[in-house]
Write a protein that holds these residues in place. Structure first.
Motif, PDB file in Angstrom:
ATOM      1  N   GLN A  14      16.467   8.095   5.760  1.00 38.65           N
ATOM      2  CA  GLN A  14      16.965   8.314   4.397  1.00 38.65           C
ATOM      3  C   GLN A  14      16.480   7.219   3.442  1.00 38.65           C
ATOM      4  OE1 GLN A  14      21.220   8.889   4.748  1.00 38.65           O
ATOM      5  NE2 GLN A  14      20.934  10.934   5.614  1.00 38.65           N
ATOM      6  N   GLN A  15      15.221   6.827   3.605  1.00 37.16           N
ATOM      7  CA  GLN A  15      14.595   5.813   2.751  1.00 37.16           C
ATOM      8  C   GLN A  15      13.574   6.491   1.840  1.00 37.16           C
ATOM      9  OE1 GLN A  15      12.978   3.118   5.690  1.00 37.16           O
ATOM     10  NE2 GLN A  15      14.817   1.869   5.665  1.00 37.16           N
ATOM     11  N   TRP A  16      14.031   7.389   1.012  1.00 32.62           N
ATOM     12  CA  TRP A  16      13.117   8.149   0.166  1.00 32.62           C
ATOM     13  C   TRP A  16      12.749   7.422  -1.114  1.00 32.62           C
ATOM     14  CZ3 TRP A  16      17.606  10.221   2.209  1.00 32.62           C
ATOM     15  CH2 TRP A  16      18.758   9.970   1.463  1.00 32.62           C
ATOM     16  N   ASP A  17      13.588   6.487  -1.559  1.00 30.68           N
ATOM     17  CA  ASP A  17      13.315   5.791  -2.810  1.00 30.68           C
ATOM     18  C   ASP A  17      12.041   4.944  -2.684  1.00 30.68           C
ATOM     19  OD1 ASP A  17      13.896   5.102  -5.509  1.00 30.68           O
ATOM     20  OD2 ASP A  17      14.673   3.176  -4.830  1.00 30.68           O
ATOM     21  N   GLY A  18      11.033   5.267  -3.465  1.00 31.25           N
ATOM     22  CA  GLY A  18       9.777   4.529  -3.451  1.00 31.25           C
ATOM     23  C   GLY A  18       8.853   4.880  -2.302  1.00 31.25           C
ATOM     24  N   CYS A  19       9.159   5.958  -1.576  1.00 37.68           N
ATOM     25  CA  CYS A  19       8.360   6.271  -0.387  1.00 37.68           C
ATOM     26  C   CYS A  19       6.920   6.646  -0.736  1.00 37.68           C
ATOM     27  CB  CYS A  19       9.022   7.339   0.474  1.00 37.68           C
ATOM     28  SG  CYS A  19       9.165   8.962  -0.267  1.00 37.68           S
ATOM     29  N   PHE A  20       6.692   7.261  -1.888  1.00 39.47           N
ATOM     30  CA  PHE A  20       5.330   7.608  -2.292  1.00 39.47           C
ATOM     31  C   PHE A  20       4.476   6.343  -2.386  1.00 39.47           C
ATOM     32  CE2 PHE A  20       2.421   8.276  -6.000  1.00 39.47           C
ATOM     33  CZ  PHE A  20       1.566   9.196  -5.409  1.00 39.47           C
ATOM     34  N   GLU A  21       4.932   5.398  -3.172  1.00 41.62           N
ATOM     35  CA  GLU A  21       4.173   4.158  -3.370  1.00 41.62           C
ATOM     36  C   GLU A  21       4.063   3.359  -2.075  1.00 41.62           C
ATOM     37  OE1 GLU A  21       3.929   0.437  -6.457  1.00 41.62           O
ATOM     38  OE2 GLU A  21       5.846   1.469  -6.262  1.00 41.62           O
ATOM     39  N   ARG A  22       5.174   3.170  -1.426  1.00 43.95           N
ATOM     40  CA  ARG A  22       5.210   2.345  -0.215  1.00 43.95           C
ATOM     41  C   ARG A  22       4.251   2.880   0.852  1.00 43.95           C
ATOM     42  NH1 ARG A  22      10.236   2.449   0.189  1.00 43.95           N
ATOM     43  NH2 ARG A  22      10.485   4.324   1.445  1.00 43.95           N
ATOM     44  N   ASN A  23       4.292   4.181   1.082  1.00 47.60           N
ATOM     45  CA  ASN A  23       3.496   4.753   2.160  1.00 47.60           C
ATOM     46  C   ASN A  23       2.015   4.882   1.802  1.00 47.60           C
ATOM     47  OD1 ASN A  23       5.703   4.877   3.864  1.00 47.60           O
ATOM     48  ND2 ASN A  23       6.280   6.899   3.150  1.00 47.60           N
ATOM     49  N   VAL A  24       1.718   5.211   0.547  1.00 45.94           N
ATOM     50  CA  VAL A  24       0.312   5.259   0.135  1.00 45.94           C
ATOM     51  C   VAL A  24      -0.325   3.884   0.304  1.00 45.94           C
ATOM     52  CG1 VAL A  24      -1.227   5.458  -1.880  1.00 45.94           C
ATOM     53  CG2 VAL A  24       0.444   7.252  -1.423  1.00 45.94           C
ATOM     54  N   LEU A  25       0.352   2.855  -0.178  1.00 45.99           N
ATOM     55  CA  LEU A  25      -0.210   1.506  -0.088  1.00 45.99           C
ATOM     56  C   LEU A  25      -0.297   1.025   1.361  1.00 45.99           C
ATOM     57  CD1 LEU A  25       1.337  -0.199  -3.231  1.00 45.99           C
ATOM     58  CD2 LEU A  25      -0.889   0.916  -2.987  1.00 45.99           C
ATOM     59  N   ALA A  26       0.678   1.393   2.173  1.00 42.28           N
ATOM     60  CA  ALA A  26       0.639   0.994   3.588  1.00 42.28           C
ATOM     61  C   ALA A  26      -0.544   1.653   4.302  1.00 42.28           C
ATOM     62  CB  ALA A  26       1.951   1.358   4.285  1.00 42.28           C
ATOM     63  N   VAL A  27      -0.706   2.946   4.090  1.00 40.26           N
ATOM     64  CA  VAL A  27      -1.788   3.670   4.763  1.00 40.26           C
ATOM     65  C   VAL A  27      -3.152   3.174   4.290  1.00 40.26           C
ATOM     66  CG1 VAL A  27      -2.895   5.936   4.968  1.00 40.26           C
ATOM     67  CG2 VAL A  27      -0.439   5.724   5.309  1.00 40.26           C
ATOM     68  N   LEU A  28      -3.325   3.043   2.981  1.00 35.09           N
ATOM     69  CA  LEU A  28      -4.625   2.609   2.469  1.00 35.09           C
ATOM     70  C   LEU A  28      -4.894   1.138   2.783  1.00 35.09           C
ATOM     71  CD1 LEU A  28      -4.925   4.538  -0.905  1.00 35.09           C
ATOM     72  CD2 LEU A  28      -6.033   5.025   1.293  1.00 35.09           C
ATOM     73  N   GLY A  29      -3.869   0.302   2.758  1.00 33.35           N
ATOM     74  CA  GLY A  29      -4.059  -1.102   3.127  1.00 33.35           C
ATOM     75  C   GLY A  29      -4.558  -1.227   4.557  1.00 33.35           C
ATOM     76  N   GLN A  30      -3.936  -0.502   5.468  1.00 31.63           N
ATOM     77  CA  GLN A  30      -4.365  -0.513   6.867  1.00 31.63           C
ATOM     78  C   GLN A  30      -5.774   0.062   6.997  1.00 31.63           C
ATOM     79  OE1 GLN A  30      -1.780   1.643   9.540  1.00 31.63           O
ATOM     80  NE2 GLN A  30      -3.040   1.189  11.313  1.00 31.63           N
ATOM     81  N   PHE A  31      -6.045   1.133   6.271  1.00 32.35           N
ATOM     82  CA  PHE A  31      -7.364   1.771   6.315  1.00 32.35           C
ATOM     83  C   PHE A  31      -8.461   0.815   5.865  1.00 32.35           C
ATOM     84  CE2 PHE A  31     -10.473   4.304   3.761  1.00 32.35           C
ATOM     85  CZ  PHE A  31     -11.190   4.810   4.831  1.00 32.35           C
ATOM     86  N   TYR A  32      -8.259   0.140   4.740  1.00 32.78           N
ATOM     87  CA  TYR A  32      -9.269  -0.797   4.252  1.00 32.78           C
ATOM     88  C   TYR A  32      -9.445  -1.972   5.216  1.00 32.78           C
ATOM     89  CZ  TYR A  32      -9.362   1.658  -0.258  1.00 32.78           C
ATOM     90  OH  TYR A  32      -9.498   2.595  -1.249  1.00 32.78           O
ATOM     91  N   ASP A  33      -8.358  -2.453   5.798  1.00 34.36           N
ATOM     92  CA  ASP A  33      -8.459  -3.530   6.788  1.00 34.36           C
ATOM     93  C   ASP A  33      -9.295  -3.080   7.994  1.00 34.36           C
ATOM     94  OD1 ASP A  33      -6.876  -5.152   5.186  1.00 34.36           O
ATOM     95  OD2 ASP A  33      -5.071  -4.912   6.421  1.00 34.36           O
ATOM     96  N   GLU A  34      -9.025  -1.876   8.479  1.00 32.28           N
ATOM     97  CA  GLU A  34      -9.763  -1.347   9.625  1.00 32.28           C
ATOM     98  C   GLU A  34     -11.222  -1.073   9.268  1.00 32.28           C
ATOM     99  OE1 GLU A  34      -7.399   2.041  10.668  1.00 32.28           O
ATOM    100  OE2 GLU A  34      -5.901   0.817  11.721  1.00 32.28           O
ATOM    101  N   ALA A  35     -11.461  -0.602   8.050  1.00 35.14           N
ATOM    102  CA  ALA A  35     -12.834  -0.342   7.604  1.00 35.14           C
ATOM    103  C   ALA A  35     -13.636  -1.638   7.560  1.00 35.14           C
ATOM    104  CB  ALA A  35     -12.833   0.337   6.242  1.00 35.14           C
ATOM    105  N   LEU A  36     -13.006  -2.708   7.126  1.00 35.53           N
ATOM    106  CA  LEU A  36     -13.692  -4.002   7.078  1.00 35.53           C
ATOM    107  C   LEU A  36     -14.006  -4.500   8.482  1.00 35.53           C
ATOM    108  CD1 LEU A  36     -14.784  -6.244   5.256  1.00 35.53           C
ATOM    109  CD2 LEU A  36     -12.533  -7.330   5.414  1.00 35.53           C
TER     110      LEU A  36
END
Length: 152
Positions: free
Chosen positions: A39-61
């Motif tokens: 039940q942590q829906w508040d801010g889930c769009f921003e939080r999850n987009v940034l988490a996924v892309l942050g991990q993706f860019y780290d792995e890409a590097l």
């Protein structure tokens, strides 16, 4: 001109990035499901987009640093290697496509329908998320450029 090694490494990196895109959608879905189950829906769009892309860019590097490059003959303009430009082209349209997927996922989520900011993120919210993505992208692009410039 690029040596064949550079061209091969750039092509390999582009293939790798293209292959990761479906995995990002799965990661996002998993994070969203975890948020909803807690039940942590508040801010889930921003939080999850940034988490996924942050991990993706780290792995890409990390992956990029496994590839050989020879930047000795590659032009550098204002500190940016031509090789880096070619590497970064692997991401053309990527963020837009990913955000379209995420917004659609939110809009079709019954679980988010009672939370209008998350169910139908407005332009201001999406732009705020894009601002966060820009910071992640900048860090990745600069680190990629440093790596390429050091390869000689």
């Amino acid at each position: 001109m690029n040596t064949p090694n550079n061209a091969d490494s750039i092509a390999q990196f582009h293939r790798h990035i293209a292959g990761q895109q479906p995995l990002l959608k799965n990661r996002y879905g998993q994070l969203l499901a975890q948020d909803l189950s807690r039940q942590q829906w508040d801010g889930c769009f921003e939080r999850n987009v940034l988490a996924v892309l942050g991990q993706f860019y780290d792995e890409a590097l990390v992956y990029l640093k496994t590839l050989p490059f020879d930047s000795a003959a590659s032009p550098v303009n204002r500190g940016l290697s031509d090789l880096t430009k070619q590497i970064l082209a692997a991401f053309d349209g990527f963020v837009d496509e990913f955000l379209l997927f995420v917004v659609d996922r939110h809009r079709t989520s019954c679980a988010l329908s009672n939370f209008p900011d998350e169910h139908k993120p407005d332009k201001a919210y999406v732009n705020a998320v894009r601002h966060g993505i820009a910071g992640l992208w900048q860090n990745f692009a600069l680190a990629a450029n440093v790596y390429v410039l050091e390869c000689q």
